[in-house]
Design a protein around this motif. Structure first.
Motif, PDB file in Angstrom:
ATOM      1  N   PRO A   1       0.815  -1.234   0.000  1.00 43.37           N
ATOM      2  CA  PRO A   1       0.000   0.000   0.000  1.00 43.37           C
ATOM      3  C   PRO A   1       0.839   1.272   0.000  1.00 43.37           C
ATOM      4  O   PRO A   1       1.671   1.484   0.886  1.00 43.37           O
ATOM      5  CB  PRO A   1      -0.831  -0.128   1.279  1.00 43.37           C
ATOM      6  CG  PRO A   1      -0.026  -1.028   2.166  1.00 43.37           C
ATOM      7  CD  PRO A   1       0.648  -1.999   1.249  1.00 43.37           C
ATOM      8  N   ALA A   2       0.601   2.134  -0.986  1.00 40.29           N
ATOM      9  CA  ALA A   2       1.334   3.395  -1.105  1.00 40.29           C
ATOM     10  C   ALA A   2       0.980   4.330   0.042  1.00 40.29           C
ATOM     11  O   ALA A   2      -0.185   4.421   0.457  1.00 40.29           O
ATOM     12  CB  ALA A   2       1.017   4.060  -2.435  1.00 40.29           C
ATOM     13  N   ALA A   3       2.002   5.021   0.557  1.00 38.14           N
ATOM     14  CA  ALA A   3       1.863   5.978   1.655  1.00 38.14           C
ATOM     15  C   ALA A   3       1.349   5.333   2.928  1.00 38.14           C
ATOM     16  O   ALA A   3       0.886   6.028   3.833  1.00 38.14           O
ATOM     17  CB  ALA A   3       0.957   7.143   1.245  1.00 38.14           C
ATOM     18  N   GLU A   4       1.463   3.996   3.006  1.00 40.70           N
ATOM     19  CA  GLU A   4       0.995   3.290   4.199  1.00 40.70           C
ATOM     20  C   GLU A   4       1.957   2.179   4.608  1.00 40.70           C
ATOM     21  O   GLU A   4       1.576   1.263   5.344  1.00 40.70           O
ATOM     22  CB  GLU A   4      -0.398   2.702   3.949  1.00 40.70           C
ATOM     23  CG  GLU A   4      -1.477   3.754   3.700  1.00 40.70           C
ATOM     24  CD  GLU A   4      -2.840   3.135   3.434  1.00 40.70           C
ATOM     25  OE1 GLU A   4      -2.974   1.895   3.560  1.00 40.70           O
ATOM     26  OE2 GLU A   4      -3.773   3.879   3.091  1.00 40.70           O
ATOM     27  N   LEU A   5       3.204   2.250   4.164  1.00 43.30           N
ATOM     28  CA  LEU A   5       4.148   1.182   4.511  1.00 43.30           C
ATOM     29  C   LEU A   5       4.403   1.107   6.009  1.00 43.30           C
ATOM     30  O   LEU A   5       4.760   0.042   6.529  1.00 43.30           O
ATOM     31  CB  LEU A   5       5.472   1.377   3.765  1.00 43.30           C
ATOM     32  CG  LEU A   5       5.456   1.082   2.269  1.00 43.30           C
ATOM     33  CD1 LEU A   5       6.860   1.220   1.688  1.00 43.30           C
ATOM     34  CD2 LEU A   5       4.898  -0.312   1.972  1.00 43.30           C
ATOM     35  N   ASP A   6       4.224   2.239   6.695  1.00 38.01           N
ATOM     36  CA  ASP A   6       4.405   2.219   8.144  1.00 38.01           C
ATOM     37  C   ASP A   6       3.285   1.468   8.842  1.00 38.01           C
ATOM     38  O   ASP A   6       3.386   1.176  10.041  1.00 38.01           O
ATOM     39  CB  ASP A   6       4.511   3.643   8.685  1.00 38.01           C
ATOM     40  CG  ASP A   6       3.294   4.493   8.375  1.00 38.01           C
ATOM     41  OD1 ASP A   6       2.709   4.314   7.285  1.00 38.01           O
ATOM     42  OD2 ASP A   6       2.927   5.351   9.205  1.00 38.01           O
ATOM     43  N   GLY A   7       2.223   1.129   8.113  1.00 39.65           N
ATOM     44  CA  GLY A   7       1.100   0.409   8.695  1.00 39.65           C
ATOM     45  C   GLY A   7       1.188  -1.098   8.544  1.00 39.65           C
ATOM     46  O   GLY A   7       0.323  -1.812   9.048  1.00 39.65           O
TER      47      GLY A   7
END
Length: 228
Positions: free
Chosen positions: A82-88
């Motif tokens: 998921p783009a812009a959600e790798l920290d999740g």
């Protein structure tokens, strides 16, 4: 002994998002392909609903195919995280995805985003790529280069985040126009100057990096590791 880029061998460019690969090392990719290296690209993330529209995602993927064809890329891999959600996602899962990519492609040289980039996706991709590229067996990437990405690398806080201080320059005078054409192929990502993500800004950075080493155009990298 011939040094980089002639001895680059199998090349893998790891891009957190579509167009990072062109911005960071499009000219070098084209030059390496011309010199006979097998150049592959891995795009780590994909826009997921509801943050991103599915039609827009498919458009960007088609743009990437056109851009990569211009640069001589042999194959493109999509990890679909998921783009812009790798920290999740769990860091172990990102490590595993990157490890599987390295095992499948067996690159001699990898290009990675710079760890000090302002976008967290870039930072996380760098760290997981370094985990995957550890020299734990006979076959591993011998050369690791971090590239700069306009509007990401230069937006981080100086002296708080790591500073991009180039240690290696690649002359791209002969391939700069192909890099620009490849970026223009990313129609949805291409902006009007003075936006940094514009052909004029890309050309200006290439001229600056080139003039630094008395060349007409260059791309700059931080050499993370080289085994010769």
């Amino acid at each position: 002994m011939d040094g980089f880029p002639r001895a680059a061998g199998r090349v893998l460019v790891i891009a957190p998002h579509p167009d990072d690969e062109v911005l960071g090392c499009g000219g070098t990719m084209a030059r390496l392909a011309e010199m006979g290296s097998s150049v592959e690209v891995a795009i780590v993330t994909e826009g997921k609903p509801p943050r991103y529209d599915r039609d827009g995602v498919e458009k960007v993927r088609a743009e990437a195919a056109a851009a990569h064809a211009l640069l001589g890329v042999r194959s493109t891999h999509y990890l679909d995280l998921p783009a812009a959600e790798l920290d999740g996602i769990r860091h172990a899962d990102l490590n595993a995805a990157m490890g599987a990519l390295i095992d499948a492609t067996m690159p001699d040289t990898i290009f990675v985003p710079f760890v000090g980039d302002i976008h967290l996706d870039h930072q996380l991709v760098f760290r997981s790529a370094m985990v995957a590229a550890r020299p734990r067996q006979a076959t591993y990437p011998r050369t690791i280069l971090a590239y700069e990405t306009l509007s990401e690398t230069n937006w981080s806080a100086p002296y708080i985040e790591p500073i991009f201080a180039p240690t290696l320059y690649v002359d791209i005078a002969s391939t700069l126009d192909r890099k620009l054409a490849a970026f223009i192929a990313y129609e949805s990502q291409c902006c009007v100057f003075p936006n940094e993500r514009s052909p004029e800004a890309i050309r200006a950075l290439a001229a600056l990096r080139g003039a630094t080493v008395h060349r007409h155009a260059a791309e700059a990298f931080v050499l993370v590791r080289e085994v010769i």
